[in-house]
Design a protein around this motif. Structure first.
Motif, short mmCIF file in Angstrom:
data_model
loop_
_atom_site.label_atom_id
_atom_site.label_comp_id
_atom_site.label_asym_id
_atom_site.label_seq_id
_atom_site.Cartn_x
_atom_site.Cartn_y
_atom_site.Cartn_z
N LEU A 19 1.62 -3.71 -0.37
CA LEU A 19 1.01 -3.54 0.78
C LEU A 19 0.78 -2.15 1.07
O LEU A 19 -0.22 -1.97 2.20
N THR A 20 1.28 -1.20 0.47
CA THR A 20 1.02 0.32 0.96
C THR A 20 0.03 0.80 -0.19
O THR A 20 0.43 0.83 -1.37
N PRO A 21 -1.13 1.01 0.39
CA PRO A 21 -1.95 1.50 -0.62
C PRO A 21 -1.87 3.10 -1.10
O PRO A 21 -1.47 3.84 -0.27
N SER A 22 -2.49 3.43 -2.47
CA SER A 22 -1.99 4.61 -2.98
C SER A 22 -3.40 5.35 -2.63
O SER A 22 -4.59 4.65 -2.28
N ILE A 23 -3.28 6.78 -2.68
CA ILE A 23 -4.52 7.76 -2.33
C ILE A 23 -5.52 7.29 -3.15
O ILE A 23 -6.86 7.13 -2.74
N GLY A 24 -5.22 7.19 -4.44
CA GLY A 24 -6.49 6.93 -5.51
C GLY A 24 -7.24 5.44 -5.21
O GLY A 24 -8.25 5.42 -5.18
N ASN A 25 -6.29 4.64 -4.76
CA ASN A 25 -6.76 3.27 -4.49
C ASN A 25 -7.75 3.46 -2.87
O ASN A 25 -8.89 2.61 -2.93
N LEU A 26 -7.23 4.02 -2.23
CA LEU A 26 -8.18 4.55 -1.02
C LEU A 26 -9.43 5.20 -1.34
O LEU A 26 -10.57 4.84 -0.72
N PHE A 27 -9.57 6.04 -2.37
CA PHE A 27 -10.50 7.01 -2.66
C PHE A 27 -11.47 5.97 -3.28
O PHE A 27 -12.75 6.00 -3.03
N TRP A 28 -11.19 5.25 -4.35
CA TRP A 28 -12.19 4.39 -4.96
C TRP A 28 -12.63 3.20 -4.12
O TRP A 28 -13.67 2.89 -4.29
N THR A 29 -11.76 2.82 -3.31
CA THR A 29 -12.09 1.55 -2.47
C THR A 29 -13.27 2.42 -1.31
O THR A 29 -14.48 1.89 -1.04
N ALA A 30 -13.14 3.64 -0.97
CA ALA A 30 -14.19 4.36 -0.27
C ALA A 30 -15.30 4.55 -0.75
O ALA A 30 -16.41 4.20 -0.17
N VAL A 31 -15.12 5.02 -2.22
CA VAL A 31 -16.29 5.28 -3.07
C VAL A 31 -17.27 3.91 -3.11
O VAL A 31 -18.52 4.12 -3.14
N VAL A 32 -16.48 3.08 -3.58
CA VAL A 32 -17.24 1.56 -3.59
C VAL A 32 -17.77 1.15 -2.61
O VAL A 32 -18.94 0.70 -2.45
N PHE A 33 -17.25 1.36 -1.19
CA PHE A 33 -17.68 0.92 -0.09
C PHE A 33 -18.98 1.68 0.24
O PHE A 33 -19.96 1.35 0.65
N ILE A 34 -18.76 3.14 -0.01
CA ILE A 34 -20.04 4.01 0.27
C ILE A 34 -21.08 3.44 -0.38
O ILE A 34 -22.41 3.39 -0.06
#
Length: 164
Positions: free
Chosen positions: A4-19
């Motif tokens: 349930l707690t996301p990691s920073i890498g996970n957040l980064f790649w999610t943001a990149v994919v989203f962008i």
């Protein structure tokens, strides 16, 4: 809870994919979607304008129908009034003709009655004259049975005729 707690890498790649997804959508999908939405909006606006025009035309047609109906009623009333006037004129003319004919018939009947009355009076006078002569003849025959009465009557008539 690690899931349930996301990691920073996970957040980064999610943001990149989203962008990237937003960039791809902006390049390929947003224009057709926006143009379709604009086209639909224009179609809806046109349909609303056409509906408004149709309502105005229906209102105009309704007013025209009411005006035509009023004119038809006025024309019907005028025709009925003219027919009534014509009927009254025909009835009055017929009454006048009947009155004139009746007066002629009465005048003819009166003239016929007067003629028949005059003829009857002349006939009665003739009958009275004949009857009077017959009565006078009978009376004279009775009075003048003898010669002396006849001689006295002749002398009396001669004396009267000399006086005139």
């Amino acid at each position: 809870m690690d899931l349930l707690t996301p990691s920073i890498g996970n957040l980064f790649w999610t943001a990149v994919v989203f962008i990237l997804l937003l960039a791809l959508l902006a390049k390929f999908a947003w224009s057709p979607i926006l143009s379709a939405v604009r086209e639909r909006e224009n179609n809806i606006q046109d349909a609303l304008n056409q509906a408004k025009l149709a309502r105005q035309e229906m209102s105009q047609l309704k007013e025209d129908n009411e005006r035509i109906l009023r004119e038809a009623k006025l024309e019907r009333d005028a025709i009925l009034k003219e027919a009534r006037e014509m009927k009254d004129k025909i009835v009055n003319d017929a009454k006048d003709v009947a009155k004139v004919e009746g007066e002629k018939m009465i005048a003819n009947a009166k003239a016929s009655i007067q003629t028949e009355k005059n003829a009857a009076m002349a006939d009665i006078k003739n009958q009275i004259g004949t009857l009077s002569v017959s009565i006078a003849e009978n009376i004279l025959k009775q009075k003048l049975d003898n010669n002396e009465a006849q001689t006295a009557l002749v002398e009396n008539l001669i004396n009267k005729s000399n006086l005139n």
